[in-house]
Scaffold this active site. Structure first.
Site, PDB file in Angstrom:
ATOM      1  N   LYS A 130       1.047   5.417   8.007  1.00 56.82           N
ATOM      2  CA  LYS A 130       1.627   5.725   6.690  1.00 56.82           C
ATOM      3  C   LYS A 130       0.547   5.788   5.625  1.00 56.82           C
ATOM      4  O   LYS A 130       0.480   6.734   4.831  1.00 56.82           O
ATOM      5  CB  LYS A 130       2.680   4.665   6.344  1.00 56.82           C
ATOM      6  CG  LYS A 130       3.248   4.729   4.925  1.00 56.82           C
ATOM      7  CD  LYS A 130       2.559   3.733   3.969  1.00 56.82           C
ATOM      8  CE  LYS A 130       2.767   2.301   4.385  1.00 56.82           C
ATOM      9  NZ  LYS A 130       2.147   1.339   3.435  1.00 56.82           N
ATOM     10  N   LYS A 177      -7.445   1.417  -2.569  1.00 57.25           N
ATOM     11  CA  LYS A 177      -6.955   0.980  -1.254  1.00 57.25           C
ATOM     12  C   LYS A 177      -7.008   2.140  -0.257  1.00 57.25           C
ATOM     13  O   LYS A 177      -7.312   1.948   0.918  1.00 57.25           O
ATOM     14  CB  LYS A 177      -5.524   0.448  -1.372  1.00 57.25           C
ATOM     15  CG  LYS A 177      -4.941  -0.047  -0.039  1.00 57.25           C
ATOM     16  CD  LYS A 177      -5.730  -1.201   0.572  1.00 57.25           C
ATOM     17  CE  LYS A 177      -5.192  -1.597   1.941  1.00 57.25           C
ATOM     18  NZ  LYS A 177      -3.890  -2.264   1.877  1.00 57.25           N
ATOM     19  N   THR A 225       0.885  -1.172   0.000  1.00 54.11           N
ATOM     20  CA  THR A 225       0.000   0.000   0.000  1.00 54.11           C
ATOM     21  C   THR A 225       0.915   1.212   0.000  1.00 54.11           C
ATOM     22  O   THR A 225       1.622   1.473   0.970  1.00 54.11           O
ATOM     23  CB  THR A 225      -0.919   0.007   1.227  1.00 54.11           C
ATOM     24  OG1 THR A 225      -1.730  -1.169   1.210  1.00 54.11           O
ATOM     25  CG2 THR A 225      -1.814   1.238   1.212  1.00 54.11           C
TER      26      THR A 225
END
Length: 499
Positions: A236, A168, A93
């Site tokens: 993140k 995502k 990701t």
């Protein structure tokens, strides 16, 4: 069958490798820590000593690393040695912008590049039921679909390069807000003296049910924070979502702040379900004031006055002098006094003006901020909450101010400049205050007005509230702020919540 190379066989990557091996693929693995991929090796994975050797021995290179910076570092090596016609699939990701850059670079080299982040966590990876979100040329998606089917049950083509990453991000946004809702619901019941487990036991099969409540709610109640997905990686992801969004993600920004607080407490490598720890009421038993910067950090305002007073007293000083100087770092003041005799006398002359300036900043003793401070003092004393003033630079001036402000009791004043902290709060200042009060650090609340103080409080394992002064906190500073108040009345509300 094509030979597959895998870089990044961690919590989710290693089970995915094992599924590929079980499907009959020859899989080569590069790992910085080979001992961590013993399970895959035992099933038949071939370990490679370098990314270069892995790239040369396989047809498809799969990556699943931690951060966009790791992705860039790995692909810099891959693209330096890869042959045209090979395929690269990034399951990390990562940044949509970086996904586009990798795709473009791949085109230049004749390499097929796909971004294919997955969702489903470690449980989905182990059970081979991940959702795979692919951004790529449609023909590349079709060509590699069998690889995705080795560990995924929902394989989705999201569109051109970077679209997998964008979908995502949407997934992570929903998870963040769902976790927040679960934690708030549990906290709500706690505050009403109702068993918080009812959120999981009674509500998970109703309209408010979700996979996050099903899988993470139970772990929250059991204090099971074993990582299925690391906090540091989730933060993140959420920061990428904020950067990519064209509008404010208020809920996500709030969750980031909460997780950063947990990271400051050493929870970076725990699972995302540990968010509930942010909502568990801290046991605040003492308050430590460290707002001397707010009160007296007025060097910039007083430079002209300093020069005028020096001229009036016949003391020579240069056009510029080191900051902080006025009433701050005793070591620097001593050094400056040696170079320009009389500086200390100038500082003493304007000290009263500094105290007066503080009241001017608060408008007048009856202003909202001054009343807030007096209310806070009254609340602390009425509830018999021990308190101290921690200062590395202005103890005498602070004592004078506290007298003006109406402190009935005489607080302990902690002075710590022996190590030369240049007026920046250090953890030992707060720890000394806690010791003086006979309190454990985790039971202390620090009231701060500076980034250094917020960091010091975090390092001392204490709770903290940032009291804003004239300058709003910058983005870097915000990462360390647990609670923030524009005036001191907000501190009373916080203390009430902690009762």
């Amino acid at each position: 069958m094509r030979k597959i190379g895998w870089i990044g066989a961690g919590i989710m990557g290693q089970p995915m490798v094992i599924h590929l091996l079980n499907k009959g693929y020859e899989v080569h693995v590069y790992a910085r820590h080979p001992e961590r991929v013993e399970q895959a090796k035992n099933v038949g994975a071939i370990l490679e000593e370098s990314i270069v050797s892995l790239t040369s021995n396989v047809d498809v290179i799969c990556t699943m690393v931690g951060f966009p910076s790791d992705v860039k570092e790995v692909y810099d090596v891959i693209f330096s040695c890869i042959d045209a016609g090979k395929t690269c699939i990034d399951f990390t990701t990562s940044s949509p912008k970086l996904a586009k850059e990798l795709y473009t670079k791949g085109k230049e080299l004749g390499v097929h590049v796909l971004d294919a982040p997955v969702t489903g966590g470690d449980t989905g990876a182990k059970n081979g039921i991940l959702t795979v979100l692919v951004g790529a040329d449609k023909e590349d998606f079709e060509t590699n679909k069998e690889i995705f089917e080795a560990f995924g049950t929902q394989i989705e083509y999201c569109g051109k390069a970077s679209c997998g990453q964008h979908v995502k991000m949407a997934n992570q946004i929903m998870i963040a807000n769902t976790l927040q809702g679960i934690c708030e619901a549990m906290s709500y019941l706690n505050c009403k003296d109702v068993d918080e487990s009812f959120v999981y036991c009674f509500l998970r099969n109703g309209a408010a049910g979700s996979k996050q409540l099903e899988f993470q709610g139970k772990k929250m109640l059991e204090n099971d924070y074993a990582p299925g997905f690391y906090v540091k990686h989730f933060v993140k992801d959420l920061k990428i979502a904020v950067q990519e969004a064209n509008f404010p993600l208020y809920g996500v920004n709030r969750v980031i702040k909460e997780y950063v607080d947990l990271m400051d407490r050493g929870m970076s490598d725990l699972g995302t379900q540990c968010l509930i720890e942010y909502f568990r009421k801290p046991q605040i038993k003492a308050v430590i004031f460290d707002m001397d910067g707010l009160m007296f950090n007025t060097e910039k305002m007083f430079k002209d006055e300093f020069k005028e007073k020096a001229k009036e007293l016949g003391v020579s000083c240069p056009d510029s002098f080191p900051e902080p100087l006025i009433g701050c770092d005793s070591r620097k003041v001593a050094e400056f006094e040696m170079m320009y005799p009389g500086v200390t006398r100038v500082m003493e002359e304007i000290q009263e003006e500094r105290v007066d300036y503080f009241f001017t900043y608060f408008k007048e003793p009856g202003s909202a901020n001054m009343v807030g401070l007096q209310n806070l003092i009254a609340y602390i004393e009425e509830n018999k909450i021990p308190y101290a003033v921690a200062s590395s630079s202005h103890p005498q001036a602070i004592k004078k101010f506290l007298s003006h402000a109406g402190f009935v009791l005489s607080p302990n004043v902690i002075v710590s400049s022996k190590e030369g902290y240049k007026s920046k709060p250090a953890p030992d200042v707060f720890l000394a205050a806690a010791k003086r009060l006979g309190m454990e650090p985790e039971n202390c609340l620090v009231l701060e007005d500076s980034k250094h103080g917020i960091m010091a409080a975090a390092n001392a394992k204490m709770h903290s509230i940032f009291i804003q002064d004239q300058i709003a906190p910058d983005d870097e500073m915000k990462e360390y702020i647990q609670e923030s108040c524009t005036d001191l009345n907000g501190v009373i509300d916080y203390l009430k919540r902690c009762k």
